[in-house]
Design an enzyme around this catalytic site. Structure first.
Site, PDB file in Angstrom:
ATOM      1  N   GLU A   1       0.827  -1.221   0.000  1.00 36.76           N
ATOM      2  CA  GLU A   1       0.000   0.000   0.000  1.00 36.76           C
ATOM      3  C   GLU A   1       0.855   1.261   0.000  1.00 36.76           C
ATOM      4  O   GLU A   1       0.775   2.069   0.926  1.00 36.76           O
ATOM      5  CB  GLU A   1      -0.909   0.020   1.228  1.00 36.76           C
ATOM      6  CG  GLU A   1      -1.826  -1.170   1.337  1.00 36.76           C
ATOM      7  CD  GLU A   1      -2.583  -1.212   2.651  1.00 36.76           C
ATOM      8  OE1 GLU A   1      -3.599  -1.915   2.713  1.00 36.76           O
ATOM      9  OE2 GLU A   1      -2.159  -0.537   3.618  1.00 36.76           O
TER      10      GLU A   1
ATOM     11  N   ARG B   1       3.365   7.645  -0.135  1.00 37.55           N
ATOM     12  CA  ARG B   1       4.430   8.624  -0.285  1.00 37.55           C
ATOM     13  C   ARG B   1       5.419   8.291  -1.410  1.00 37.55           C
ATOM     14  O   ARG B   1       5.766   9.147  -2.219  1.00 37.55           O
ATOM     15  CB  ARG B   1       5.197   8.695   1.040  1.00 37.55           C
ATOM     16  CG  ARG B   1       6.208   9.809   1.111  1.00 37.55           C
ATOM     17  CD  ARG B   1       7.069   9.652   2.374  1.00 37.55           C
ATOM     18  NE  ARG B   1       6.293   9.545   3.587  1.00 37.55           N
ATOM     19  CZ  ARG B   1       5.808  10.585   4.272  1.00 37.55           C
ATOM     20  NH1 ARG B   1       6.040  11.812   3.864  1.00 37.55           N
ATOM     21  NH2 ARG B   1       5.112  10.391   5.373  1.00 37.55           N
TER      22      ARG B   1
ATOM     23  N   ARG C   1       3.478  19.737   6.556  1.00 36.00           N
ATOM     24  CA  ARG C   1       4.442  18.760   7.082  1.00 36.00           C
ATOM     25  C   ARG C   1       5.568  19.387   7.928  1.00 36.00           C
ATOM     26  O   ARG C   1       5.902  18.834   8.972  1.00 36.00           O
ATOM     27  CB  ARG C   1       5.033  17.919   5.945  1.00 36.00           C
ATOM     28  CG  ARG C   1       3.965  17.101   5.197  1.00 36.00           C
ATOM     29  CD  ARG C   1       4.578  16.122   4.203  1.00 36.00           C
ATOM     30  NE  ARG C   1       5.373  15.127   4.858  1.00 36.00           N
ATOM     31  CZ  ARG C   1       6.690  15.122   4.926  1.00 36.00           C
ATOM     32  NH1 ARG C   1       7.391  16.036   4.301  1.00 36.00           N
ATOM     33  NH2 ARG C   1       7.317  14.195   5.590  1.00 36.00           N
TER      34      ARG C   1
ATOM     35  N   TYR D   1       5.564  17.769  11.543  1.00 35.64           N
ATOM     36  CA  TYR D   1       6.573  16.728  11.804  1.00 35.64           C
ATOM     37  C   TYR D   1       8.009  17.251  11.740  1.00 35.64           C
ATOM     38  O   TYR D   1       8.934  16.438  11.668  1.00 35.64           O
ATOM     39  CB  TYR D   1       6.463  15.603  10.761  1.00 35.64           C
ATOM     40  CG  TYR D   1       5.087  15.129  10.412  1.00 35.64           C
ATOM     41  CD1 TYR D   1       4.306  14.456  11.353  1.00 35.64           C
ATOM     42  CD2 TYR D   1       4.569  15.313   9.138  1.00 35.64           C
ATOM     43  CE1 TYR D   1       3.043  13.994  11.025  1.00 35.64           C
ATOM     44  CE2 TYR D   1       3.303  14.844   8.795  1.00 35.64           C
ATOM     45  CZ  TYR D   1       2.546  14.198   9.739  1.00 35.64           C
ATOM     46  OH  TYR D   1       1.302  13.737   9.402  1.00 35.64           O
TER      47      TYR D   1
ATOM     48  N   CYS E   1      -0.946  33.567  10.867  1.00 34.01           N
ATOM     49  CA  CYS E   1      -0.734  34.314  12.101  1.00 34.01           C
ATOM     50  C   CYS E   1      -0.327  33.394  13.243  1.00 34.01           C
ATOM     51  O   CYS E   1      -1.016  33.291  14.259  1.00 34.01           O
ATOM     52  CB  CYS E   1      -2.028  35.061  12.434  1.00 34.01           C
ATOM     53  SG  CYS E   1      -1.877  36.125  13.838  1.00 34.01           S
ATOM     54  N   GLU E   2       0.760  32.677  13.066  1.00 35.75           N
ATOM     55  CA  GLU E   2       1.306  31.824  14.126  1.00 35.75           C
ATOM     56  C   GLU E   2       2.820  31.776  13.977  1.00 35.75           C
ATOM     57  O   GLU E   2       3.332  31.675  12.865  1.00 35.75           O
ATOM     58  CB  GLU E   2       0.770  30.378  14.011  1.00 35.75           C
ATOM     59  CG  GLU E   2      -0.715  30.290  14.226  1.00 35.75           C
ATOM     60  CD  GLU E   2      -1.171  28.969  14.821  1.00 35.75           C
ATOM     61  OE1 GLU E   2      -0.331  28.250  15.400  1.00 35.75           O
ATOM     62  OE2 GLU E   2      -2.369  28.690  14.692  1.00 35.75           O
TER      63      GLU E   2
ATOM     64  N   TYR F   1       1.012  14.006   1.191  1.00 41.80           N
ATOM     65  CA  TYR F   1       0.634  14.717   2.410  1.00 41.80           C
ATOM     66  C   TYR F   1       0.887  16.217   2.247  1.00 41.80           C
ATOM     67  O   TYR F   1       1.263  16.906   3.194  1.00 41.80           O
ATOM     68  CB  TYR F   1       1.367  14.119   3.631  1.00 41.80           C
ATOM     69  CG  TYR F   1       1.211  12.613   3.675  1.00 41.80           C
ATOM     70  CD1 TYR F   1       0.008  12.049   4.097  1.00 41.80           C
ATOM     71  CD2 TYR F   1       2.217  11.754   3.216  1.00 41.80           C
ATOM     72  CE1 TYR F   1      -0.169  10.669   4.089  1.00 41.80           C
ATOM     73  CE2 TYR F   1       2.046  10.385   3.208  1.00 41.80           C
ATOM     74  CZ  TYR F   1       0.860   9.850   3.645  1.00 41.80           C
ATOM     75  OH  TYR F   1       0.677   8.491   3.629  1.00 41.80           O
TER      76      TYR F   1
HETATM   77  C1  LIG Z   1      -0.888   5.909   5.382  1.00 38.51           C
HETATM   78  C2  LIG Z   1      -1.039   4.486   5.059  1.00 38.51           C
HETATM   79  C3  LIG Z   1      -0.366   3.936   3.968  1.00 38.51           C
HETATM   80  C4  LIG Z   1       0.615   4.715   3.121  1.00 38.51           C
HETATM   81  O1  LIG Z   1       1.760   5.082   3.804  1.00 38.51           O
HETATM   82  P1  LIG Z   1       2.962   5.789   3.005  1.00 38.51           P
HETATM   83  O2  LIG Z   1       3.957   6.050   4.057  1.00 38.51           O
HETATM   84  O3  LIG Z   1       2.423   7.026   2.387  1.00 38.51           O
HETATM   85  O4  LIG Z   1       3.446   4.819   1.983  1.00 38.51           O
HETATM   86  C5  LIG Z   1      -0.603   2.617   3.663  1.00 38.51           C
HETATM   87  N1  LIG Z   1      -1.457   1.848   4.408  1.00 38.51           N
HETATM   88  C6  LIG Z   1      -2.103   2.340   5.473  1.00 38.51           C
HETATM   89  C7  LIG Z   1      -3.012   1.464   6.217  1.00 38.51           C
HETATM   90  C8  LIG Z   1      -1.926   3.669   5.842  1.00 38.51           C
HETATM   91  O5  LIG Z   1      -2.560   4.154   6.908  1.00 38.51           O
END
Ligand SMILES: *Cc1c(COP(=O)(O)O)cnc(C)c1O
Length: 426
Positions: free
Chosen positions: A281, A284, A319, A323, A350-351, A379
């Site tokens: 999955e 990024r 980001r 982070y 304004c921060e 993101y």
């Molecule tokens: C956010 C997320 C991803 C993707 O993560 P990346 O760091 O963007 O590759 C995949 N699976 C699940 C369940 C997520 O919450």
């Protein structure tokens, strides 16, 4: 000049994305602006297909929910990992087939379950408790829910604590020792069809070893599930592969990831006598480096440091504030000029925390210069807000020498969407 980012080049003092002059883009579409390279997006997906020819790849929609980006991902054969009905809606509109969508989440309502069942997509079940709720809703609807179990593999991904999701203490997933029992319970449960196991250990992971560790834990759990007499058809190891935001912090490639996890997967499947489908999955690592965020400098202020105040703040790119993330900055109209001065790049919000980049050595800046924040495709827009009365920016897709609008900039009327003043106050 930009390492592996071959889609970005400097030509006659201007930065180009593919064959498009980013200064021309900033003038035509205004700033702030997100600009995405279609060629880079397709190449990143191909790299995953090449590294994992037998696995399914589901794009994590939360990284970038742009309809056109999702359309391209669907064209390239990706499924979708969705976390809400909104993401499910956009993924379906983009043409992702329902058979390749996984509906995730640790906090789904009954309405979420019902809509996902009616859409005919698979769900990742995050707890024993959710399993019982889902079984009831599926029975009420006369449907069968095909599910994976989200496992908490208790792996430290060595990343920012806010995006580490597979630690024992995180809110996600079923504790490893509960999984086999829960799986066994699901096999006999009306309205439920368990298909396999799912995990996701975190994001922006720059080392392959946590993925290997997670794969080992997943296969240990698969072994326990098989020993309990259940079948496993899917092993989904989530996303999380990092990218090189910082010239000093190189990232593994999909091929490196494959070299780490596939031997473990294959060997353990062979030992267990199972042949599950592998699913990944990535979010990024598919979209981050496809996109630059362009912002214009409004003020160069000489104070205790040199501030370059531009028209994008954490409302556009959250980001760095969330982070402490590093995004490499180039001056798009001074590409190739020597770096001479140090600037802290701030936004209009304004921060005090509205800092996009700290103490960067850049060519000498003036009002009107255009800064390009690299690797803003993941993101980035998906976390943009209207905070401080700021309409959200436009997004464009670059294809060869052309740029097409994929999302127009909001105007101030967007700030009023859905609002009304109660009649008694008018
Ligand atoms: C956010 C997320 C991803 C993707 O993560 P990346 O760091 O963007 O590759 C995949 N699976 C699940 C369940 C997520 O919450």
């Amino acid at each position: 000049m930009f390492g592996p980012k071959s889609h970005l080049t400097a030509r006659k003092g201007h930065l180009f994305l593919e064959d498009v002059d980013l200064i021309g883009l900033a003038e035509k579409f205004g700033t702030p602006l997100y600009a995405t390279s279609e060629a880079r997006l397709r190449a990143n997906i191909s790299a995953y297909h090449g590294a994992f020819p037998d696995a399914d790849k589901y794009f994590a929609v939360k990284a970038n929910g742009n309809l056109t980006v999702l359309r391209i991902a669907a064209q390239e054969g990706m499924g979708a990992d969705v976390f809400s009905l909104g993401e499910l809606y956009v993924a379906r509109l983009a043409g992702v087939p329902k058979e390749r969508i996984l509906y995730n989440g640790n906090s789904k309502s009954e309405a979420d379950h019902r809509m996902a069942l009616q859409a005919g997509v698979r769900m990742s079940v995050d707890s024993r408790e959710e399993l019982e709720y889902l079984s009831k809703t599926a029975r009420d609807l006369g449907r069968e829910a095909e599910i994976l179990f989200r496992v908490n593999p208790d792996v430290s991904p060595k990343t920012h604590p806010k995006i580490a999701t597979g630690l024992r203490t995180s809110k996600f997933g079923i504790p490893a020792e509960q999984v086999a029992g829960t799986y066994q319970r699901a096999v006999g449960l009306a309205g439920i069809k368990p298909l396999g196991l799912h995990c996701h250990i975190g994001s922006q992971i720059l080392d392959v070893s946590p993925f290997v560790e997670a794969m080992k834990k997943m296969m240990d759990i698969a072994g326990a599930v098989v020993a309990a007499g259940c079948e496993i058809g899917i092993i989904d190891i989530g996303g999380g592969l990092g990218i090189q935001y910082n010239p000093d912090a190189p990232a593994p490639t999909p091929a490196d990831l494959a070299a780490g996890v596939l031997p473990v997967f294959k060997e353990r499947c062979y030992e267990l006598g199972i042949a599950p489908k592998l699913i990944l999955e990535p979010g990024r690592s598919i979209v981050a480096d496809t996109t630059v965020m362009l912002t214009r400098v409004n003020v160069v202020k000489r104070a205790h440091v040199n501030f370059a105040a531009c028209d994008a703040g954490f409302n556009v790119l959250a980001r760095p504030m969330l982070y402490d993330s590093y995004h490499h900055v180039l001056v798009a109209n001074r590409a190739g000029s020597p770096a001479e001065e140090t600037y802290t790049v701030v936004g209009p919000i304004c921060e005090t925390g509205d800092v996009l980049a700290k103490e960067r050595l850049l060519p000498k800046l003036e009002r009107g210069d255009v800064l390009a924040f690299l690797d803003a495709g993941a993101y980035g827009f998906s976390m943009a807000s209207q905070y401080n009365g700021q309409p959200r920016p436009a997004e464009v897709l670059v294809f060869g020498g052309e740029a097409e609008l994929t999302r127009r900039a909001e105007d101030p009327s967007a700030l009023l969407a859905g609002q009304r003043i109660p009649a008694r106050l008018i």
